[in-house]
Design a protein around this motif. Structure first.
Motif, PDB file in Angstrom:
ATOM      1  N   UNK A   1       0.835  -1.200   0.000  1.00 35.55           N
ATOM      2  CA  UNK A   1       0.000   0.000   0.000  1.00 35.55           C
ATOM      3  C   UNK A   1       0.873   1.254   0.000  1.00 35.55           C
ATOM      4  N   UNK A   2       0.310   2.311  -0.577  1.00 32.88           N
ATOM      5  CA  UNK A   2       1.042   3.584  -0.588  1.00 32.88           C
ATOM      6  C   UNK A   2       1.008   4.191   0.803  1.00 32.88           C
ATOM      7  N   UNK A   3       2.106   4.747   1.256  1.00 33.50           N
ATOM      8  CA  UNK A   3       2.114   5.306   2.625  1.00 33.50           C
ATOM      9  C   UNK A   3       1.132   6.464   2.819  1.00 33.50           C
ATOM     10  N   UNK A   4       0.853   7.221   1.755  1.00 36.58           N
ATOM     11  CA  UNK A   4      -0.070   8.350   1.898  1.00 36.58           C
ATOM     12  C   UNK A   4      -1.520   7.907   1.929  1.00 36.58           C
ATOM     13  N   UNK A   5      -1.800   6.687   1.591  1.00 32.71           N
ATOM     14  CA  UNK A   5      -3.175   6.227   1.546  1.00 32.71           C
ATOM     15  C   UNK A   5      -3.739   6.107   2.955  1.00 32.71           C
ATOM     16  N   UNK A   6      -4.863   6.787   3.140  1.00 32.77           N
ATOM     17  CA  UNK A   6      -5.489   6.786   4.451  1.00 32.77           C
ATOM     18  C   UNK A   6      -6.507   5.640   4.546  1.00 32.77           C
ATOM     19  N   UNK A   7      -6.642   5.136   5.705  1.00 37.44           N
ATOM     20  CA  UNK A   7      -7.618   4.072   5.927  1.00 37.44           C
ATOM     21  C   UNK A   7      -8.974   4.709   6.207  1.00 37.44           C
ATOM     22  N   UNK A   8      -9.979   4.321   5.410  1.00 39.21           N
ATOM     23  CA  UNK A   8     -11.310   4.902   5.551  1.00 39.21           C
ATOM     24  C   UNK A   8     -12.005   4.325   6.774  1.00 39.21           C
ATOM     25  N   UNK A   9     -12.426   5.231   7.620  1.00 41.96           N
ATOM     26  CA  UNK A   9     -13.155   4.816   8.807  1.00 41.96           C
ATOM     27  C   UNK A   9     -14.654   4.854   8.517  1.00 41.96           C
ATOM     28  N   UNK A  10     -15.331   3.929   9.063  1.00 49.15           N
ATOM     29  CA  UNK A  10     -16.780   3.856   8.868  1.00 49.15           C
ATOM     30  C   UNK A  10     -17.455   5.076   9.509  1.00 49.15           C
ATOM     31  N   UNK A  11     -18.378   5.687   8.771  1.00 53.60           N
ATOM     32  CA  UNK A  11     -19.105   6.862   9.253  1.00 53.60           C
ATOM     33  C   UNK A  11     -20.601   6.602   9.173  1.00 53.60           C
ATOM     34  N   UNK A  12     -21.321   7.391   9.950  1.00 56.48           N
ATOM     35  CA  UNK A  12     -22.774   7.206   9.970  1.00 56.48           C
ATOM     36  C   UNK A  12     -23.426   7.623   8.654  1.00 56.48           C
ATOM     37  N   UNK A  13     -22.753   8.474   7.878  1.00 57.98           N
ATOM     38  CA  UNK A  13     -23.330   8.984   6.646  1.00 57.98           C
ATOM     39  C   UNK A  13     -22.988   8.120   5.436  1.00 57.98           C
ATOM     40  N   UNK A  14     -22.257   7.046   5.629  1.00 61.50           N
ATOM     41  CA  UNK A  14     -21.847   6.221   4.498  1.00 61.50           C
ATOM     42  C   UNK A  14     -23.026   5.570   3.785  1.00 61.50           C
ATOM     43  N   UNK A  15     -24.162   5.460   4.422  1.00 56.56           N
ATOM     44  CA  UNK A  15     -25.326   4.847   3.780  1.00 56.56           C
ATOM     45  C   UNK A  15     -26.147   5.846   2.966  1.00 56.56           C
ATOM     46  N   UNK A  16     -25.770   7.136   2.987  1.00 59.29           N
ATOM     47  CA  UNK A  16     -26.626   8.153   2.365  1.00 59.29           C
ATOM     48  C   UNK A  16     -25.999   8.887   1.172  1.00 59.29           C
ATOM     49  N   UNK A  17     -24.734   8.680   0.788  1.00 60.80           N
ATOM     50  CA  UNK A  17     -24.201   9.390  -0.379  1.00 60.80           C
ATOM     51  C   UNK A  17     -25.014   9.228  -1.659  1.00 60.80           C
ATOM     52  N   UNK A  18     -25.583   8.063  -1.983  1.00 57.43           N
ATOM     53  CA  UNK A  18     -26.409   7.994  -3.203  1.00 57.43           C
ATOM     54  C   UNK A  18     -27.597   8.961  -3.181  1.00 57.43           C
ATOM     55  N   UNK A  19     -28.250   9.084  -2.020  1.00 57.31           N
ATOM     56  CA  UNK A  19     -29.374  10.016  -1.922  1.00 57.31           C
ATOM     57  C   UNK A  19     -28.896  11.455  -2.022  1.00 57.31           C
ATOM     58  N   UNK A  20     -27.746  11.764  -1.410  1.00 57.60           N
ATOM     59  CA  UNK A  20     -27.209  13.129  -1.484  1.00 57.60           C
ATOM     60  C   UNK A  20     -26.839  13.482  -2.919  1.00 57.60           C
ATOM     61  N   UNK A  21     -26.223  12.554  -3.642  1.00 62.10           N
ATOM     62  CA  UNK A  21     -25.880  12.813  -5.038  1.00 62.10           C
ATOM     63  C   UNK A  21     -27.131  12.998  -5.885  1.00 62.10           C
ATOM     64  N   UNK A  22     -28.180  12.237  -5.580  1.00 60.89           N
ATOM     65  CA  UNK A  22     -29.442  12.403  -6.320  1.00 60.89           C
ATOM     66  C   UNK A  22     -30.015  13.803  -6.117  1.00 60.89           C
ATOM     67  N   UNK A  23     -30.012  14.269  -4.870  1.00 58.40           N
ATOM     68  CA  UNK A  23     -30.542  15.612  -4.595  1.00 58.40           C
ATOM     69  C   UNK A  23     -29.699  16.694  -5.266  1.00 58.40           C
ATOM     70  N   UNK A  24     -28.393  16.523  -5.279  1.00 56.33           N
ATOM     71  CA  UNK A  24     -27.521  17.512  -5.914  1.00 56.33           C
ATOM     72  C   UNK A  24     -27.759  17.559  -7.416  1.00 56.33           C
ATOM     73  N   UNK A  25     -27.905  16.406  -8.049  1.00 55.43           N
ATOM     74  CA  UNK A  25     -28.134  16.363  -9.491  1.00 55.43           C
ATOM     75  C   UNK A  25     -29.494  16.949  -9.842  1.00 55.43           C
ATOM     76  N   UNK A  26     -30.529  16.608  -9.067  1.00 61.35           N
ATOM     77  CA  UNK A  26     -31.877  17.139  -9.355  1.00 61.35           C
ATOM     78  C   UNK A  26     -31.928  18.650  -9.238  1.00 61.35           C
ATOM     79  N   UNK A  27     -31.153  19.217  -8.324  1.00 66.15           N
ATOM     80  CA  UNK A  27     -31.149  20.683  -8.139  1.00 66.15           C
ATOM     81  C   UNK A  27     -30.088  21.378  -8.964  1.00 66.15           C
TER      82      UNK A  27
END
Length: 505
Positions: free
Chosen positions: A38-64
């Motif tokens: 692995x590259x040393x600069x690569x950060x390990x992604x930590x699980x967040x509460x919002x990880x289940x909602x990016x598809x809905x957020x992208x949908x709202x951004x595209x519609x507007x």
């Protein structure tokens, strides 16, 4: 890289940590990442509460179309079960908007200008003069970057025509195309996306041998040169706190400031061309179309001839124009409640000569600035000799001139005989003494037969020869000496007691 280099040197997590100043667990993590490929600069992604909602957020951004607010998105996903904070939502919405714009970013192809081809113009809000808003006409010649700013009062078709004429004559020719906004003076309508030109502006363009083009509606980026000219002109010419410019008292001051601004910006090296616009204009002028000898005057109104009173008659009302236009032809038109008079200068340029409020028949509308300064005949009463006798009298000095002016205004009888007596008296006394006596007689209004001789004798024997005038400290209030005739006590009023005053009453 310093951490990995220290570990390779020592072979110990703790020793490498001491050399690099970090925790030994950090050294261990980077060593394991390198071992896993692995590259040393690569950060390990930590699980967040919002990880289940990016598809809905992208949908709202595209519609507007990327215009929705983060707080609105937060309310939507909270209703869907999101338990995180609004700050997390704002960060995720910003990332979604950046990705949306990256795929739809407007790409500009560099505009390679050609000499003598394009000129752009636009309008900007000017300063307020005497409670009235002005407008700045801002033109920009594309190839040479030559800028022209002209102050105006309105954006009517005659004003636009005169500004076009003044712009063409200032640059010394006519370019092939003129680019501007879709205002009613240029575009009357749009049909199926096609601009319908104002037929009057088409006639103006044909007169000068150019073509009027307009940018896309509500898209100022298609004429950025004139937009930049407007921005720079407003920053320098409109009084603001950032430039500390004083307010203009007259429209002429604004015109002079616009001229100075154009001379300044056209005489300094342009950032893009690395040359002065005035130098490039000399080269571009060779590619411009020749100017017509006379401007397009059909839009300026009806023709009038200026009479010798420096006025013109419109609908039975006389309006003044500058006296330099006497016996010349001008054009007059009404715009609302104002009459606008346009004249053509010696160089063929059209200029606004006068602007008046609409008048009523029988009452002329005059502007004192249109006439030369009048001589003040009441104050300029200098006697001029018309005979030898008058010349001999006036040669006595300024006192003689003052005596003649005051004696004439007082209607003195036998004034010529008294003038001859003064000349004869100057042979007995000195001329200076007689002149001083005449001045004293003029000030004190003594014009009787023997008054001059009396004044000369008095001034010859007295030290104080000037007339004595009482100052404001001198009181004309009479004393109490008149009370003696009524049998009153002779002591001063201040010595009378209150009891005595009551008895007298």
């Amino acid at each position: 890289m310093e951490i990995l280099e220290a570990y390779d040197l020592t072979g110990s997590y703790r020793a490498a940590a001491e050399l690099t100043g970090v925790d030994h667990h950090t050294v261990a993590r980077y060593v394991k990442m390198r071992a896993a490929g692995q590259h040393p600069d690569q950060r390990r992604h930590r699980a967040r509460a919002i990880d289940d909602y990016p598809p809905k957020i992208e949908e709202l951004v595209v519609r507007s179309q990327g215009k929705i607010r983060a707080d609105v998105v937060h309310k939507r996903i909270v209703a869907m079960g999101f338990t995180g904070g609004e700050r997390t939502t704002r960060r995720t919405v910003a990332e979604a908007k950046a990705q949306f714009r990256a795929g739809r970013r407007r790409v500009y192809r560099p505009w390679v200008t050609e000499p003598g081809l394009w000129i752009q113009y636009d309008f900007g809000d000017g300063p307020t003069i005497q409670g009235r808003k002005t407008i700045l006409w801002c033109a920009w010649l594309a190839w040479s970057r030559f800028r022209i700013v002209i102050p105006i009062w309105d954006k009517t078709l005659p004003t636009v025509t005169s500004c076009l004429d003044a712009t063409f004559r200032r640059i010394g020719g006519v370019p092939a195309y003129v680019l501007t906004d879709n205002e009613k003076t240029v575009t009357t309508d749009h049909v199926a996306g096609i601009a319908v030109r104002n037929p009057e502006i088409v006639e103006v363009a044909r007169h000068y041998g150019t073509t009027i083009r307009t940018c896309l509606p509500a898209d100022p980026e298609t004429k950025g040169g004139s937009e930049a000219t407007v921005r720079i002109a407003k920053a320098d010419l409109v009084p603001k706190d950032v430039n500390l410019r004083e307010h203009y008292k007259t429209f002429g001051e604004l015109e002079a400031a616009c001229r100075a601004f154009c001379d300044e910006v056209n005489s300094r090296i342009h950032r893009a061309t690395r040359r002065k616009p005035v130098e490039r204009l000399a080269e571009e002028r060779q590619r411009l179309h020749p100017l017509p000898r006379r401007p397009f005057t059909a839009a300026f109104g009806t023709t009038r001839r200026v009479n010798w009173e420096s006025t013109i008659s419109v609908e039975g009302v006389r309006y003044s124009v500058p006296h330099e236009l006497i016996d010349n032809r001008v054009w007059a038109r009404f715009h609302g409640d104002e009459l606008i008079v346009t004249a053509v200068g010696e160089d063929g340029s059209a200029l606004e000569a006068a602007r008046h409020r609409r008048g009523q028949p029988g009452t002329p509308v005059l502007d004192d600035d249109h006439y030369p300064p009048r001589e003040n005949k009441d104050n300029d009463r200098t006697p001029k000799a018309t005979s030898a006798e008058e010349a001999a009298f006036l040669q006595l000095g300024p006192g003689a001139a003052s005596w003649l002016v005051e004696a004439g205004a007082s209607g003195v009888r036998r004034i010529k005989a008294k003038m001859a007596e003064a000349v004869a008296l100057s042979k007995l006394y000195s001329v200076a003494e007689v002149d001083r006596a005449l001045g004293t007689a003029a000030v004190t209004a003594r014009f009787a037969d023997k008054d001059l001789l009396s004044i000369v004798d008095y001034q010859a024997t007295r030290e104080h020869t000037e007339p004595v005038r009482r100052s404001e400290e001198h009181s004309l209030q009479p004393g109490t000496s008149a009370w003696s005739s009524f049998g009153l006590p002779t002591q001063p009023a201040s010595d009378v007691s209150e009891h005595d005053e009551s008895d007298l009453t």
